[in-house]
Scaffold this motif. Sequence first.
Motif, PDB file in Angstrom:
ATOM      1  N   GLU A 183       0.828  -1.211   0.000  1.00 50.49           N
ATOM      2  CA  GLU A 183       0.000   0.000   0.000  1.00 50.49           C
ATOM      3  C   GLU A 183       0.862   1.261   0.000  1.00 50.49           C
ATOM      4  OE1 GLU A 183      -2.369  -0.664   3.439  1.00 50.49           O
ATOM      5  OE2 GLU A 183      -3.916  -1.832   2.368  1.00 50.49           O
ATOM      6  N   ALA A 184       1.966   1.233   0.758  1.00 48.84           N
ATOM      7  CA  ALA A 184       2.883   2.378   0.785  1.00 48.84           C
ATOM      8  C   ALA A 184       3.539   2.564  -0.577  1.00 48.84           C
ATOM      9  CB  ALA A 184       3.943   2.170   1.870  1.00 48.84           C
ATOM     10  N   PHE A 185       3.922   1.464  -1.238  1.00 53.87           N
ATOM     11  CA  PHE A 185       4.510   1.548  -2.574  1.00 53.87           C
ATOM     12  C   PHE A 185       3.530   2.212  -3.542  1.00 53.87           C
ATOM     13  CE2 PHE A 185       7.459  -2.403  -2.026  1.00 53.87           C
ATOM     14  CZ  PHE A 185       8.263  -1.653  -1.191  1.00 53.87           C
ATOM     15  N   LEU A 186       2.259   1.839  -3.431  1.00 51.72           N
ATOM     16  CA  LEU A 186       1.251   2.371  -4.339  1.00 51.72           C
ATOM     17  C   LEU A 186       1.098   3.883  -4.140  1.00 51.72           C
ATOM     18  CD1 LEU A 186      -0.575   1.008  -6.473  1.00 51.72           C
ATOM     19  CD2 LEU A 186      -2.407   1.040  -4.772  1.00 51.72           C
ATOM     20  N   ARG A 187       1.158   4.316  -2.891  1.00 52.43           N
ATOM     21  CA  ARG A 187       1.029   5.745  -2.605  1.00 52.43           C
ATOM     22  C   ARG A 187       2.228   6.534  -3.110  1.00 52.43           C
ATOM     23  NH1 ARG A 187      -0.937   3.716   2.398  1.00 52.43           N
ATOM     24  NH2 ARG A 187       1.131   4.066   3.338  1.00 52.43           N
ATOM     25  N   GLN A 188       3.420   5.962  -3.005  1.00 49.14           N
ATOM     26  CA  GLN A 188       4.627   6.681  -3.416  1.00 49.14           C
ATOM     27  C   GLN A 188       4.675   6.892  -4.921  1.00 49.14           C
ATOM     28  OE1 GLN A 188       8.314   5.241  -1.663  1.00 49.14           O
ATOM     29  NE2 GLN A 188       7.225   4.551   0.165  1.00 49.14           N
ATOM     30  N   GLY A 189       4.163   5.939  -5.684  1.00 48.21           N
ATOM     31  CA  GLY A 189       4.035   6.136  -7.117  1.00 48.21           C
ATOM     32  C   GLY A 189       5.257   5.824  -7.954  1.00 48.21           C
ATOM     33  N   ASN A 190       6.394   5.496  -7.344  1.00 46.70           N
ATOM     34  CA  ASN A 190       7.589   5.169  -8.133  1.00 46.70           C
ATOM     35  C   ASN A 190       7.978   3.701  -7.994  1.00 46.70           C
ATOM     36  OD1 ASN A 190       8.394   5.510  -5.423  1.00 46.70           O
ATOM     37  ND2 ASN A 190      10.505   5.980  -6.035  1.00 46.70           N
ATOM     38  N   TYR A 191       6.977   2.863  -7.749  1.00 47.40           N
ATOM     39  CA  TYR A 191       7.200   1.414  -7.680  1.00 47.40           C
ATOM     40  C   TYR A 191       6.368   0.732  -8.767  1.00 47.40           C
ATOM     41  CZ  TYR A 191       9.638   1.694  -3.189  1.00 47.40           C
ATOM     42  OH  TYR A 191      10.549   1.954  -2.197  1.00 47.40           O
ATOM     43  N   TYR A 192       6.968  -0.312  -9.362  1.00 51.39           N
ATOM     44  CA  TYR A 192       6.310  -1.039 -10.443  1.00 51.39           C
ATOM     45  C   TYR A 192       6.354  -2.537 -10.149  1.00 51.39           C
ATOM     46  CZ  TYR A 192       6.856   3.381 -12.937  1.00 51.39           C
ATOM     47  OH  TYR A 192       6.796   4.700 -13.293  1.00 51.39           O
ATOM     48  N   TRP A 193       5.339  -3.255 -10.637  1.00 44.71           N
ATOM     49  CA  TRP A 193       5.375  -4.706 -10.526  1.00 44.71           C
ATOM     50  C   TRP A 193       6.485  -5.253 -11.424  1.00 44.71           C
ATOM     51  CZ3 TRP A 193      -0.593  -5.210 -11.472  1.00 44.71           C
ATOM     52  CH2 TRP A 193      -1.261  -4.972 -10.273  1.00 44.71           C
ATOM     53  N   ASN A 194       7.186  -6.238 -10.926  1.00 41.42           N
ATOM     54  CA  ASN A 194       8.267  -6.871 -11.678  1.00 41.42           C
ATOM     55  C   ASN A 194       7.665  -7.876 -12.661  1.00 41.42           C
ATOM     56  OD1 ASN A 194      10.553  -8.104 -12.636  1.00 41.42           O
ATOM     57  ND2 ASN A 194      11.377  -8.647 -10.640  1.00 41.42           N
ATOM     58  N   SER A 195       7.777  -7.590 -13.944  1.00 40.37           N
ATOM     59  CA  SER A 195       7.174  -8.448 -14.971  1.00 40.37           C
ATOM     60  C   SER A 195       8.012  -9.681 -15.283  1.00 40.37           C
ATOM     61  CB  SER A 195       6.962  -7.653 -16.257  1.00 40.37           C
ATOM     62  OG  SER A 195       8.215  -7.367 -16.875  1.00 40.37           O
ATOM     63  N   GLY A 196       9.280  -9.684 -14.879  1.00 40.88           N
ATOM     64  CA  GLY A 196      10.159 -10.802 -15.204  1.00 40.88           C
ATOM     65  C   GLY A 196      10.724 -10.749 -16.611  1.00 40.88           C
ATOM     66  N   MET A 197      10.520  -9.642 -17.325  1.00 42.47           N
ATOM     67  CA  MET A 197      11.050  -9.491 -18.689  1.00 42.47           C
ATOM     68  C   MET A 197      12.282  -8.594 -18.666  1.00 42.47           C
ATOM     69  SD  MET A 197       7.565  -9.168 -20.993  1.00 42.47           S
ATOM     70  CE  MET A 197       6.564  -8.240 -19.828  1.00 42.47           C
ATOM     71  N   TYR A 198      13.324  -9.016 -19.386  1.00 41.64           N
ATOM     72  CA  TYR A 198      14.589  -8.295 -19.394  1.00 41.64           C
ATOM     73  C   TYR A 198      15.140  -8.189 -20.816  1.00 41.64           C
ATOM     74  CZ  TYR A 198      14.899  -8.776 -14.311  1.00 41.64           C
ATOM     75  OH  TYR A 198      14.654  -8.704 -12.962  1.00 41.64           O
ATOM     76  N   ALA A 199      15.836  -7.095 -21.089  1.00 48.33           N
ATOM     77  CA  ALA A 199      16.579  -6.931 -22.342  1.00 48.33           C
ATOM     78  C   ALA A 199      18.024  -6.594 -21.995  1.00 48.33           C
ATOM     79  CB  ALA A 199      15.972  -5.832 -23.205  1.00 48.33           C
ATOM     80  N   MET A 200      18.964  -7.293 -22.617  1.00 48.73           N
ATOM     81  CA  MET A 200      20.388  -7.029 -22.367  1.00 48.73           C
ATOM     82  C   MET A 200      21.224  -7.655 -23.474  1.00 48.73           C
ATOM     83  SD  MET A 200      20.524  -9.334 -18.911  1.00 48.73           S
ATOM     84  CE  MET A 200      19.295 -10.628 -18.714  1.00 48.73           C
ATOM     85  N   GLN A 201      22.371  -7.050 -23.743  1.00 52.10           N
ATOM     86  CA  GLN A 201      23.283  -7.588 -24.737  1.00 52.10           C
ATOM     87  C   GLN A 201      23.932  -8.871 -24.219  1.00 52.10           C
ATOM     88  OE1 GLN A 201      25.832  -4.114 -25.164  1.00 52.10           O
ATOM     89  NE2 GLN A 201      24.976  -3.679 -27.195  1.00 52.10           N
ATOM     90  N   ILE A 202      24.389  -9.700 -25.140  1.00 52.48           N
ATOM     91  CA  ILE A 202      25.044 -10.944 -24.752  1.00 52.48           C
ATOM     92  C   ILE A 202      26.277 -10.656 -23.898  1.00 52.48           C
ATOM     93  CG2 ILE A 202      26.379 -12.894 -25.655  1.00 52.48           C
ATOM     94  CD1 ILE A 202      24.386 -13.090 -27.934  1.00 52.48           C
ATOM     95  N   GLU A 203      27.055  -9.642 -24.290  1.00 50.29           N
ATOM     96  CA  GLU A 203      28.238  -9.320 -23.485  1.00 50.29           C
ATOM     97  C   GLU A 203      27.843  -8.832 -22.095  1.00 50.29           C
ATOM     98  OE1 GLU A 203      30.592  -6.323 -25.319  1.00 50.29           O
ATOM     99  OE2 GLU A 203      29.011  -4.800 -25.359  1.00 50.29           O
TER     100      GLU A 203
END
Length: 476
Positions: A183-203
Amino acid sequence: MKVVILAGGGGTRLFPLSRQDYPKQFLRLQGGKSLLAQTVERFLAVANPADMVVVTNQVYYHHVQTELRLCGALAAHILLEPAARNTAPAIALAARYCADVLGCGDEEVLFVSPSDHLISPVDGFVNAVKQAVEGAGQGKIVTLGVLPEKPETGYGYIQAGAPCHGGFAVTGFTEKPERSVAEAFLRQGNYYWNSGMYAMQIETVFAELKSHAPEIYNGVAESFEQSLARFEQMPSVSIDYAVAEKSDRGIVIPLSLFWSDIGSWDAIFDALTKDEEGNVLAGDCHAIDCHESLLMSNGRLVAGIGLTDTLVVETSDVIVVAQKGHSQKIKSLVEQLRGRGRREASEHPTQFRPWGKYTVLAEAPGYKVKHIVVTPGSQLSLQMHYHRSEHWIVLQGTACVTVDDQTRWIHENESLFVPKTARHRLSNPGKIPLEIIEVQNGSYLGEDDIVRFDDVYGRLSDGTGVCRHPELEPAK
């Protein structure tokens, strides 16, 4: 860009519909297509099938192949994990596969996604993927964070900091917080649910693993073949714990759209269309004076009277009734059933095979009755059984049957007897599904009483009924 789709998980949180041998990525919960097929189709807007790598295991190989065929993506690569080792080793193995087998350079971006989420609209998702790939090209680890709609305690949270590369710098992760914290995270507004999706280079994958998860990095540091050989020795850990929570390269791109990881029956209820009383009725269901409840039938009539905030899920062998808000305890239920040796904890009543499927209709000592469906143009292996005979009755279609040295055609309302130890094969040369009733008789009716002599799907037998895929055999 290469899209890496993780499809090896065997979750049980949607029991009894999802089982260990048929997990949720293969379920058809919305739109008549499996969650895996929907995932692949979302990425077709940004990548060709040949640029997709589906990471799974031997048990699910033919499930994955079937789903890729149905969504026109057979050119996608299927990468088989030698063992279940969570997402960090799976991503590391995929990175090595892309580098060594597909010939990708160090700067190639991998977009990693689970295979079992619901996301809409697709256009908004595609735009976020493109942003993530651009940020990953700058050497960042970019994740997609879902704008939370409520103080959900079943998801992890990502804390966003200063603006960075079209998103925000990641300043922290919190795994499944207490409700007051959510509830505190929701009020602060700068928290997001972790979707488990990532983008990154092989290196970036290899560099961050080397810094934060050396046991995994050492397993994939040399060649793809050696990575396969060392895979089982890697620790079982998620990419979140192994890398993302420790790295200073993290960026979160906000997703303001519908997203669900379908991690519980409560999540299913939230995602599906409801009637005027707030009920979700799926299958052969009838409700009287029910409110805000889910009734799901997979065969039999399910009738509810006077139910409120209740979940009822029916399969041919299990009925689960739970109060909404308690479906996270399904995992504990499955663990208890497994501890008691209950078959239902892992085996789905319908078993899927590369040639079709079968459902056990009845069984007791000495006999078992199955409903078998063989898809057009498919055939079972040439096989024999030591301990059972089989009697086949054709319900629909035409069967071509080989028993020892004789081949026969069996039509609707006709039958055939296959004695013990006879070599036999069943195939469907027709244009419609072949449906038969199989009655087994014998002192032992286990599925491991199969000796295969020939199989078009690459399943081999060592003479004891143990079958393997040739692509998993060690080099000789």
